[in-house]
Write an enzyme that holds these catalytic residues in place. Structure first.
Site, PDB file in Angstrom:
ATOM      1  N   GLY A  12     -26.705   3.867 -18.389  1.00  0.00           N
ATOM      2  CA  GLY A  12     -25.848   3.055 -17.504  1.00  0.00           C
ATOM      3  C   GLY A  12     -25.697   3.681 -16.134  1.00  0.00           C
ATOM      4  O   GLY A  12     -24.604   3.697 -15.566  1.00  0.00           O
ATOM      5  N   ARG A  15     -25.553   2.755 -11.148  1.00  0.00           N
ATOM      6  CA  ARG A  15     -24.466   2.698 -10.154  1.00  0.00           C
ATOM      7  C   ARG A  15     -23.252   3.457 -10.707  1.00  0.00           C
ATOM      8  O   ARG A  15     -23.282   3.985 -11.823  1.00  0.00           O
ATOM      9  CB  ARG A  15     -24.093   1.235  -9.864  1.00  0.00           C
ATOM     10  CG  ARG A  15     -23.449   0.565 -11.045  1.00  0.00           C
ATOM     11  CD  ARG A  15     -23.089  -0.882 -10.795  1.00  0.00           C
ATOM     12  NE  ARG A  15     -22.084  -1.322 -11.757  1.00  0.00           N
ATOM     13  CZ  ARG A  15     -21.660  -2.567 -11.872  1.00  0.00           C
ATOM     14  NH1 ARG A  15     -22.174  -3.509 -11.105  1.00  0.00           N
ATOM     15  NH2 ARG A  15     -20.724  -2.875 -12.747  1.00  0.00           N
ATOM     16  N   ASP A  62     -31.140  -1.250 -22.968  1.00  0.00           N
ATOM     17  CA  ASP A  62     -29.809  -1.711 -23.369  1.00  0.00           C
ATOM     18  C   ASP A  62     -29.351  -0.773 -24.487  1.00  0.00           C
ATOM     19  O   ASP A  62     -29.999  -0.701 -25.549  1.00  0.00           O
ATOM     20  CB  ASP A  62     -29.941  -3.158 -23.866  1.00  0.00           C
ATOM     21  CG  ASP A  62     -28.653  -3.710 -24.453  1.00  0.00           C
ATOM     22  OD1 ASP A  62     -27.725  -2.925 -24.756  1.00  0.00           O
ATOM     23  OD2 ASP A  62     -28.584  -4.948 -24.629  1.00  0.00           O
ATOM     24  N   SER A 141     -12.423   7.573 -21.999  1.00  0.00           N
ATOM     25  CA  SER A 141     -11.467   7.088 -20.987  1.00  0.00           C
ATOM     26  C   SER A 141     -10.067   7.527 -21.393  1.00  0.00           C
ATOM     27  O   SER A 141      -9.820   7.810 -22.580  1.00  0.00           O
ATOM     28  CB  SER A 141     -11.518   5.550 -20.955  1.00  0.00           C
ATOM     29  OG  SER A 141     -10.418   5.023 -20.253  1.00  0.00           O
ATOM     30  N   TYR A 154     -11.657  -2.433 -25.841  1.00  0.00           N
ATOM     31  CA  TYR A 154     -12.017  -1.283 -24.997  1.00  0.00           C
ATOM     32  C   TYR A 154     -11.298  -0.027 -25.489  1.00  0.00           C
ATOM     33  O   TYR A 154     -11.921   1.029 -25.661  1.00  0.00           O
ATOM     34  CB  TYR A 154     -11.650  -1.577 -23.535  1.00  0.00           C
ATOM     35  CG  TYR A 154     -12.127  -0.534 -22.546  1.00  0.00           C
ATOM     36  CD1 TYR A 154     -13.455  -0.495 -22.123  1.00  0.00           C
ATOM     37  CD2 TYR A 154     -11.241   0.406 -22.010  1.00  0.00           C
ATOM     38  CE1 TYR A 154     -13.899   0.457 -21.213  1.00  0.00           C
ATOM     39  CE2 TYR A 154     -11.677   1.357 -21.090  1.00  0.00           C
ATOM     40  CZ  TYR A 154     -13.008   1.377 -20.689  1.00  0.00           C
ATOM     41  OH  TYR A 154     -13.446   2.324 -19.786  1.00  0.00           O
TER      42      TYR A 154
HETATM   43  P1  NAP Z   1     -19.980   0.467 -13.812  1.00  0.00           P
HETATM   44  O1  NAP Z   1     -19.943   0.669 -12.350  1.00  0.00           O
HETATM   45  O2  NAP Z   1     -19.797  -0.914 -14.341  1.00  0.00           O
HETATM   46  O3  NAP Z   1     -21.322   1.116 -14.371  1.00  0.00           O
HETATM   47  C1  NAP Z   1     -21.674   0.983 -15.720  1.00  0.00           C
HETATM   48  C2  NAP Z   1     -23.154   0.708 -15.811  1.00  0.00           C
HETATM   49  O4  NAP Z   1     -23.488   0.548 -17.205  1.00  0.00           O
HETATM   50  C3  NAP Z   1     -23.538  -0.593 -15.107  1.00  0.00           C
HETATM   51  O5  NAP Z   1     -24.689  -0.420 -14.330  1.00  0.00           O
HETATM   52  C4  NAP Z   1     -23.785  -1.533 -16.271  1.00  0.00           C
HETATM   53  O6  NAP Z   1     -24.692  -2.567 -15.984  1.00  0.00           O
HETATM   54  C5  NAP Z   1     -24.349  -0.584 -17.291  1.00  0.00           C
HETATM   55  N1  NAP Z   1     -24.373  -1.196 -18.612  1.00  0.00           N
HETATM   56  C6  NAP Z   1     -23.569  -2.171 -19.104  1.00  0.00           C
HETATM   57  N2  NAP Z   1     -23.959  -2.523 -20.341  1.00  0.00           N
HETATM   58  C7  NAP Z   1     -25.035  -1.751 -20.629  1.00  0.00           C
HETATM   59  C8  NAP Z   1     -25.888  -1.671 -21.731  1.00  0.00           C
HETATM   60  N3  NAP Z   1     -25.739  -2.460 -22.798  1.00  0.00           N
HETATM   61  N4  NAP Z   1     -26.903  -0.773 -21.721  1.00  0.00           N
HETATM   62  C9  NAP Z   1     -27.097   0.018 -20.637  1.00  0.00           C
HETATM   63  N5  NAP Z   1     -26.321  -0.034 -19.541  1.00  0.00           N
HETATM   64  C10 NAP Z   1     -25.301  -0.907 -19.537  1.00  0.00           C
HETATM   65  O7  NAP Z   1     -18.843   1.333 -14.522  1.00  0.00           O
HETATM   66  P2  NAP Z   1     -18.302   2.806 -14.243  1.00  0.00           P
HETATM   67  O8  NAP Z   1     -16.915   2.669 -13.747  1.00  0.00           O
HETATM   68  O9  NAP Z   1     -19.299   3.609 -13.515  1.00  0.00           O
HETATM   69  O10 NAP Z   1     -18.180   3.288 -15.772  1.00  0.00           O
HETATM   70  C11 NAP Z   1     -19.045   4.236 -16.367  1.00  0.00           C
HETATM   71  C12 NAP Z   1     -18.403   4.700 -17.664  1.00  0.00           C
HETATM   72  O11 NAP Z   1     -17.133   5.285 -17.364  1.00  0.00           O
HETATM   73  C13 NAP Z   1     -18.126   3.586 -18.671  1.00  0.00           C
HETATM   74  O12 NAP Z   1     -18.350   4.042 -19.973  1.00  0.00           O
HETATM   75  C14 NAP Z   1     -16.651   3.302 -18.449  1.00  0.00           C
HETATM   76  O13 NAP Z   1     -16.037   2.744 -19.597  1.00  0.00           O
HETATM   77  C15 NAP Z   1     -16.137   4.705 -18.167  1.00  0.00           C
HETATM   78  N6  NAP Z   1     -14.855   4.727 -17.460  1.00  0.00           N
HETATM   79  C16 NAP Z   1     -14.717   4.226 -16.220  1.00  0.00           C
HETATM   80  C17 NAP Z   1     -13.487   4.277 -15.579  1.00  0.00           C
HETATM   81  C18 NAP Z   1     -13.252   3.755 -14.178  1.00  0.00           C
HETATM   82  O14 NAP Z   1     -12.086   3.759 -13.744  1.00  0.00           O
HETATM   83  N7  NAP Z   1     -14.266   3.334 -13.472  1.00  0.00           N
HETATM   84  C19 NAP Z   1     -12.389   4.836 -16.245  1.00  0.00           C
HETATM   85  C20 NAP Z   1     -12.568   5.334 -17.533  1.00  0.00           C
HETATM   86  C21 NAP Z   1     -13.814   5.284 -18.132  1.00  0.00           C
HETATM   87  P3  NAP Z   1     -24.112  -4.030 -15.611  1.00  0.00           P
HETATM   88  O15 NAP Z   1     -23.287  -3.856 -14.404  1.00  0.00           O
HETATM   89  O16 NAP Z   1     -25.313  -4.842 -15.384  1.00  0.00           O
HETATM   90  O17 NAP Z   1     -23.264  -4.469 -16.780  1.00  0.00           O
END
Ligand code: NAP
Length: 249
Positions: A12, A15, A62, A141, A154
């Protein structure tokens, strides 16, 4: 922290937090596999890795699809010969009340956020066993530690990641594979863009963060870099919360 010639996979990572982790690992000397469901963006991240002077490989995968994951591991080993570091970062968030959530919503979130950790770890571990060591880092998280309203699936998925991290640490210690998790607080990424664009919501979130700022992807990448390095060789089974102090109250 020196990761010279280490081979890392970050799921993932086209980005957001995943991309920041990729670039931090590459700056420390690693060659990195950029894996996501959108290959175009993965190729752009690979260009950034090359600009740092390291090798990158873009792989469309995926994390909820076992065939994709097997191919991701095969192409990594074919290109680089080994795997030292796996960062299970891919995840999705959906804000829906229990009554509005469907069974399909629940299954999709659990399939990507939780089953993805299981499938990727299962596919990568045999390569780490061959190496006689390895580092697995799971992104959970603060929502895995406390409840957040309208996020039942979630919260369930992220809570389970904290415990599968402990279990895998126990099971894989005999192979010198360290398994740890990072629990981000609120981080500015495309995932949280809509939430943070709402001024009132942002103020409410900030009121819960003692350090009084929204986190940056690099805050999480710094923690990942540490856990991936030999400085963390005696750490396994933990969740390192990087949340500006959210969980302190
Ligand atoms: P993000 O910007 O949405 O990046 C996540 C990436 O994972 C996206 O490119 C997404 O693609 C991809 N993805 C989604 N489904 C997938 C799949 N089935 N197989 C492979 N890739 C997939 O989110 P982020 O904020 O960087 O989050 C990264 C991680 O940190 C996640 O596990 C999230 O739960 C965790 N997290 C984030 C936060 C926060 O505040 N941002 C807080 C706590 C935990 P698409 O966009 O095409 O779906």
């Amino acid at each position: 922290m020196d990761l010279k010639n280490k081979i890392a996979i970050v799921t993932g990572s086209r980005r957001g937090i995943g991309k920041a982790i990729v670039l931090a690992l590459a700056k420390a000397g690693a060659h990195v596999v950029v894996s996501d469901i959108n290959l175009d963006d993965c190729n752009k991240v690979v260009e950034e890795i090359k600009a740092i002077g390291k090798e990158g490989l873009a792989v469309k995968a995926d994390v909820s699809n076992n065939e994709d994951i097997k191919q991701m591991v095969e192409s990594t080993v074919k290109r680089f010969g080994k795997i030292d570091i796996l960062v299970n970062n891919a995840g999705i968030y959906m804000q829906k009340s229990l009554t509005d959530s469907t069974e399909q919503d629940f299954d999709r979130i659990l399939d990507i956020n939780l089953k993805g950790v299981f499938l990727c770890s299962k596919a990568v571990v045999p390569e780490m066993i061959k190496q006689g060591k390895g580092k697995i880092i799971n992104i959970t998280s603060i929502a895995g530690q406390v409840g957040f309203a309208n996020s039942s699936a979630y919260c369930a998925s992220k809570g389970a990641i904290i415990n599968i991290t402990r279990e895998l640490a126990l099971e894989l210690a005999q192979y010198k594979i360290n398994v740890n998790a990072i629990g981000p607080g609120v981080i500015e990424t495309p995932m949280t863009k809509n939430l943070l664009e709402d001024k009132a919501t942002k103020e409410t979130l900030l009121a819960n963060i003692p350090l009084n700022r929204i986190g940056k992807p690099e805050d999480i990448a710094n923690a990942a870099l540490f856990l991936a390095s030999n400085k963390a060789d005696y750490i396994t089974g933990i969740t390192l919360f990087v949340d500006g102090g959210w969980l302190t109250h």
